[in-house]
Scaffold this active site. Structure first.
Site, PDB file in Angstrom:
ATOM      1  N   ARG A  98       0.860  -1.184   0.000  1.00 30.27           N
ATOM      2  CA  ARG A  98       0.000   0.000   0.000  1.00 30.27           C
ATOM      3  C   ARG A  98       0.895   1.231   0.000  1.00 30.27           C
ATOM      4  O   ARG A  98       1.910   1.270   0.721  1.00 30.27           O
ATOM      5  CB  ARG A  98      -0.895   0.037   1.246  1.00 30.27           C
ATOM      6  CG  ARG A  98      -2.086  -0.910   1.218  1.00 30.27           C
ATOM      7  CD  ARG A  98      -3.126  -0.537   0.158  1.00 30.27           C
ATOM      8  NE  ARG A  98      -4.250  -1.456   0.105  1.00 30.27           N
ATOM      9  CZ  ARG A  98      -4.370  -2.480  -0.739  1.00 30.27           C
ATOM     10  NH1 ARG A  98      -3.426  -2.753  -1.615  1.00 30.27           N
ATOM     11  NH2 ARG A  98      -5.452  -3.247  -0.714  1.00 30.27           N
TER      12      ARG A  98
ATOM     13  N   GLU B  23      -2.337   7.879  -4.448  1.00 29.12           N
ATOM     14  CA  GLU B  23      -2.633   6.977  -5.554  1.00 29.12           C
ATOM     15  C   GLU B  23      -3.995   7.336  -6.139  1.00 29.12           C
ATOM     16  O   GLU B  23      -4.964   7.413  -5.361  1.00 29.12           O
ATOM     17  CB  GLU B  23      -2.671   5.553  -5.011  1.00 29.12           C
ATOM     18  CG  GLU B  23      -2.500   4.517  -6.082  1.00 29.12           C
ATOM     19  CD  GLU B  23      -2.274   3.134  -5.476  1.00 29.12           C
ATOM     20  OE1 GLU B  23      -3.199   2.325  -5.569  1.00 29.12           O
ATOM     21  OE2 GLU B  23      -1.194   2.895  -4.905  1.00 29.12           O
TER      22      GLU B  23
ATOM     23  N   HIS C 194      -0.312   0.105  -9.718  1.00 30.98           N
ATOM     24  CA  HIS C 194      -1.047  -0.841  -8.861  1.00 30.98           C
ATOM     25  C   HIS C 194      -1.624  -2.000  -9.699  1.00 30.98           C
ATOM     26  O   HIS C 194      -2.842  -2.194  -9.750  1.00 30.98           O
ATOM     27  CB  HIS C 194      -2.160  -0.106  -8.097  1.00 30.98           C
ATOM     28  CG  HIS C 194      -2.593  -0.831  -6.852  1.00 30.98           C
ATOM     29  ND1 HIS C 194      -3.024  -0.191  -5.719  1.00 30.98           N
ATOM     30  CD2 HIS C 194      -2.681  -2.162  -6.554  1.00 30.98           C
ATOM     31  CE1 HIS C 194      -3.352  -1.064  -4.780  1.00 30.98           C
ATOM     32  NE2 HIS C 194      -3.149  -2.281  -5.271  1.00 30.98           N
TER      33      HIS C 194
HETATM   34  C1  DGY Z   1      -5.505  -6.168  -3.166  1.00 34.07           C
HETATM   35  O1  DGY Z   1      -6.087  -7.201  -3.480  1.00 34.07           O
HETATM   36  O2  DGY Z   1      -5.485  -5.738  -2.009  1.00 34.07           O
HETATM   37  C2  DGY Z   1      -4.813  -5.433  -4.257  1.00 34.07           C
HETATM   38  O3  DGY Z   1      -3.989  -4.436  -3.782  1.00 34.07           O
HETATM   39  C3  DGY Z   1      -5.831  -4.855  -5.201  1.00 34.07           C
HETATM   40  O4  DGY Z   1      -6.479  -3.807  -4.556  1.00 34.07           O
END
Ligand code: DGY
Length: 328
Positions: free
Chosen positions: A237, A266, A285
């Site tokens: 994250r 983001e 991402h």
């Molecule tokens: C998750 O599955 O947490 C990925 O980061 C996609 O949001």
């Protein structure tokens, strides 16, 4: 039972929900405003939730008293106030395992891309500045025998460690809430303190679940403690790192490079100066963005909703304590 799905997901999941006889509600457009999204959520029993733009916080739950279940289309659940959901007996499902390979592949890809300055060199080709062979230009670094530090050695961290060990004979150290016996036995991974992880990693890769106390954990003072040749990788994250501090640490050569699949904020600003640095690679991402992982996520999200509709436990539930309240 009405199920709101805020964006299209792979057909595999939709088919399962339809075959289970559930009423599926799709919005007519993809990118709803918060108010539009909330209106749908107020008028549904359950949600298959795609994306993390909107928060499931106390205000949200108060506005949606009819909502009974949430199936996230993600493994991460940092955008959901789990305590509030649990207080209301709302099970929250997620999609673990099916995306571990894909996400760890991206961490592994970033590690190599940064080590060999792939983004920067690709840009040079594209801009027509390939130039003549120069023994002192475009030099990267090799990963063989180096130390990979994993922050958060769960499923994704394990896959990253395993690949790095097999490909480059990397020595694995990790910091985690608990010891990971499998990683210790199978990969020879060594548990270290957080301080040791920061100081001794040649590559430090973040794979922990994000919680508020992790907010910008990787900041100027931590980059200062890392090795000058270290590579920082974040596929978890964006909130884990302070991006301005990261930029400065790279410019001041406190660390050598950075690979990000998640940014802070983001989406990030296309003018962010970090994008101009030669030992940085940034992806938007895409950790779970493979056909296989996304199909698996659709299947698990549908399984969670279907189980809920039958008054059964969600097979992948992040707050299973709700079941001690209203199921046997
Ligand atoms: C998750 O599955 O947490 C990925 O980061 C996609 O949001």
């Amino acid at each position: 039972m009405k199920v709101f799905i805020n964006k299209k997901i792979p057909e595999a999941g939709i088919k399962m929900l339809e075959e289970a006889g559930l009423e599926i509600i799709f919005p007519e457009k993809d990118n709803l405003s918060y108010e539009e999204w909330l209106d749908f959520c107020k008028n549904t029993d359950a949600i298959v939730s795609i994306g993390a733009e909107f928060k499931y916080d106390k205000t949200f739950f108060e506005a949606c008293p009819e909502l009974k279940a949430i199936a996230l289309y993600s493994v991460g659940f940092d955008h959901v106030d789990i305590k509030e959901a649990t207080l209301r007996n709302i099970p929250v499902g997620n999609t673990p395992d099916v995306l571990s390979r894909a996400t760890s592949d991206v961490a592994f890809l970033l590690m190599q891309s940064v080590a060999r300055r792939a983004s920067y060199n690709f840009r040079k080709v594209k801009e027509g500045s390939w130039g003549a062979f120069d023994p002192l230009q475009a030099l990267g670094q090799e990963l063989y025998g180096k130390t990979l530090g994993i922050f958060g050695l769960g499923r994704i961290g394990y896959e990253m460690a395993e690949k790095s060990k097999k490909a480059f004979g990397m020595n694995i150290i990790y910091h985690n809430r608990h010891h990971n016996e499998d990683a210790e036995q199978e990969l020879g991974a060594t548990y270290v303190s957080f301080e040791e992880l920061v100081r001794n990693s040649d590559v430090l890769s973040v794979h922990a679940n994000f919680t508020p106390e992790h907010q910008e954990l990787f900041n100027a003072s931590l980059f200062e403690q890392m090795k000058p040749e270290a590579i920082f990788i974040n596929t978890a994250r964006g909130g884990f790192h302070n991006q301005k501090d990261l930029y400065q640490a790279l410019v001041d050569k406190k660390i050598w490079g950075a690979g990000l699949d998640v940014t802070n904020p983001e989406p990030m600003d296309a003018d962010d100066p970090i994008l101009g640095l030669s030992s940085v690679c940034v992806l938007p991402h895409i950790g779970s963005a493979t056909v296989e992982a996304r199909n698996g996520m659709a299947r698990l999200a549908a399984e969670n909703i279907i189980a809920f509709s039958k008054n059964e436990k969600m097979p992948n539930c992040v707050n299973p304590e709700v079941y001690s309240n209203h199921l046997s």
